[in-house]
Design an enzyme around this catalytic site. Structure first.
Site, PDB file in Angstrom:
ATOM      1  N   ASP A  11       4.912  28.160  27.757  1.00 13.97           N
ATOM      2  CA  ASP A  11       4.249  27.123  26.949  1.00 13.97           C
ATOM      3  C   ASP A  11       4.854  27.158  25.551  1.00 13.97           C
ATOM      4  O   ASP A  11       5.589  28.084  25.191  1.00 13.97           O
ATOM      5  CB  ASP A  11       2.724  27.377  26.889  1.00 13.97           C
ATOM      6  CG  ASP A  11       1.976  26.302  26.091  1.00 13.97           C
ATOM      7  OD1 ASP A  11       2.402  25.124  26.122  1.00 13.97           O
ATOM      8  OD2 ASP A  11       0.990  26.626  25.415  1.00 13.97           O
ATOM      9  N   GLY A  44       4.176  18.822  20.482  1.00 13.26           N
ATOM     10  CA  GLY A  44       3.645  17.470  20.311  1.00 13.26           C
ATOM     11  C   GLY A  44       4.194  16.756  19.081  1.00 13.26           C
ATOM     12  O   GLY A  44       4.079  15.538  18.967  1.00 13.26           O
ATOM     13  N   CYS A  75       2.454  23.535  30.127  1.00 12.57           N
ATOM     14  CA  CYS A  75       2.444  22.682  28.937  1.00 12.57           C
ATOM     15  C   CYS A  75       2.639  21.237  29.395  1.00 12.57           C
ATOM     16  O   CYS A  75       3.667  20.910  29.999  1.00 12.57           O
ATOM     17  CB  CYS A  75       3.591  23.092  28.018  1.00 12.57           C
ATOM     18  SG  CYS A  75       3.802  22.037  26.578  1.00 12.57           S
ATOM     19  N   CYS A 192      -3.883  18.937  27.657  1.00  8.65           N
ATOM     20  CA  CYS A 192      -3.093  19.899  26.877  1.00  8.65           C
ATOM     21  C   CYS A 192      -3.697  21.255  27.189  1.00  8.65           C
ATOM     22  O   CYS A 192      -4.922  21.417  27.140  1.00  8.65           O
ATOM     23  CB  CYS A 192      -3.176  19.597  25.387  1.00  8.65           C
ATOM     24  SG  CYS A 192      -2.499  20.912  24.342  1.00  8.65           S
ATOM     25  N   THR A 193      -2.835  22.201  27.530  1.00 13.63           N
ATOM     26  CA  THR A 193      -3.338  23.500  27.990  1.00 13.63           C
ATOM     27  C   THR A 193      -4.035  24.288  26.881  1.00 13.63           C
ATOM     28  O   THR A 193      -4.731  25.264  27.165  1.00 13.63           O
ATOM     29  CB  THR A 193      -2.195  24.335  28.593  1.00 13.63           C
ATOM     30  OG1 THR A 193      -1.137  24.434  27.629  1.00 13.63           O
ATOM     31  CG2 THR A 193      -1.676  23.673  29.861  1.00 13.63           C
TER      32      THR A 193
HETATM   33  N1  DGL Z   1       0.065  23.311  25.242  1.00 14.52           N
HETATM   34  C1  DGL Z   1       0.835  22.126  25.101  1.00 14.52           C
HETATM   35  C2  DGL Z   1       0.404  21.071  26.140  1.00 14.52           C
HETATM   36  O1  DGL Z   1      -0.160  21.379  27.186  1.00 14.52           O
HETATM   37  C3  DGL Z   1       0.977  21.412  23.776  1.00 14.52           C
HETATM   38  C4  DGL Z   1       0.869  22.020  22.455  1.00 14.52           C
HETATM   39  C5  DGL Z   1       1.994  21.597  21.527  1.00 14.52           C
HETATM   40  O2  DGL Z   1       1.929  20.517  20.913  1.00 14.52           O
HETATM   41  O3  DGL Z   1       2.940  22.368  21.452  1.00 14.52           O
HETATM   42  O4  DGL Z   1       0.657  19.920  25.968  1.00 14.52           O
END
Ligand code: DGL
Length: 265
Positions: A11, A44, A75, A192-193
């Site tokens: 991630d 993001g 992610c 989003c995780t």
């Molecule tokens: N954990 C990520 C997801 O599932 C996003 C977080 C980020 O913006 O890096 O989209």
């Protein structure tokens, strides 16, 4: 001792831990390498070309270093963009994490579903195609949150996060007549995780109760199916945590529940 498969979970930061914890519960026999690409966090906020150029070669280095039997891209912001590129280049099986629009729309009674993800995820053609193919007549509201992933990182690191900051990101998910339970959003996809890290706060702050859809258990089932039955006999399984920034984390006890009680090296 039997040798256990290595599962690499990737991630941009700590959000993928919410997927890891389900995968570890489903497959305690595996050895885990969790990689947080925190040197490039948050994904993001990056353009699509930048993410592809970052993740594809980085994954090559990680595969060479850890020889995983399977990789989980935990992610949404990355999966909705790079999965096809990764599969074209590397032969290891990849399991992605993409917005759970199909099950959410299948279960919504009010036919109003919101998808809460990063600004990148909600912009993706991949996400728009999921809505076209699987909305089943539901009205789907896409909510691109600029800050919620960073707020979740800070919360997991023990910093105080205000209700107001969370509500600013969350409020646009709640659509329709607040006083009519049959005419308002009843299902929110956590796309989003990072967001399940804040689930208790999200439930408390929500203006009305909704079902929150977290795809992590389905991802864990998919991983387990792909791995096949565990080898018999005690497995030699451990866990490692890698930050691409090379920072050493001070999160030891906060992390062990995500690793099924193991303290990651
Ligand atoms: N954990 C990520 C997801 O599932 C996003 C977080 C980020 O913006 O890096 O989209």
């Amino acid at each position: 001792m039997t040798s256990s498969p290595t599962i690499l979970v990737f991630d941009s930061g700590l959000g993928g831990l919410t997927v890891l914890r389900e995968v570890v519960a489903a497959r305690p026999d595996a050895h885990y390498v969790y990689v947080a690409d925190d040197a490039f966090f948050p994904y993001g906020h990056h353009d699509e070309d930048e993410i592809i150029a970052r993740v594809v070669p980085l994954m090559g280095e990680l595969i060479a270093a850890h020889d995983p039997g399977l990789v989980v891209i935990a992610c949404n912001t990355a999966s909705t963009l790079v999965l096809s590129h990764l599969r074209a280049v590397y032969s290891v099986p990849f399991v992605g994490t993409v917005p759970a629009i199909k099950p959410a729309c299948a279960q919504s009674k009010t036919r109003r579903v919101s998808v809460l993800g990063t600004k990148g995820t909600v912009k993706r053609e991949y996400t728009r195609a999921l809505i076209r193919d699987f909305s089943q007549g539901c009205e789907v509201t896409l909510v691109g949150s600029p800050e919620l992933a960073s707020l979740a990182e800070r919360a997991l690191s023990g910093q105080a996060i205000s209700d107001r900051d969370i509500l600013t990101e969350l409020s646009p998910c709640f659509v329709g007549d607040p006083d009519d339970a049959a005419a308002r959003t009843d299902t929110v996809v956590l796309a989003c995780t990072h967001y399940p890290l804040l689930l208790d706060r999200l439930k408390t702050l929500a203006p009305w109760p909704v079902d929150w859809i977290d795809p992590a258990p389905a991802i864990a089932r998919r991983v387990s199916d792909l791995l096949g039955p565990p080898a018999s006999g005690p497995a030699e399984a451990g866990a490692e945590m890698i930050f691409t920034s090379r920072r050493t984390h001070a999160l030891g006890p906060a992390l062990t529940p995500f690793f099924g009680g193991r303290l990651p090296a």
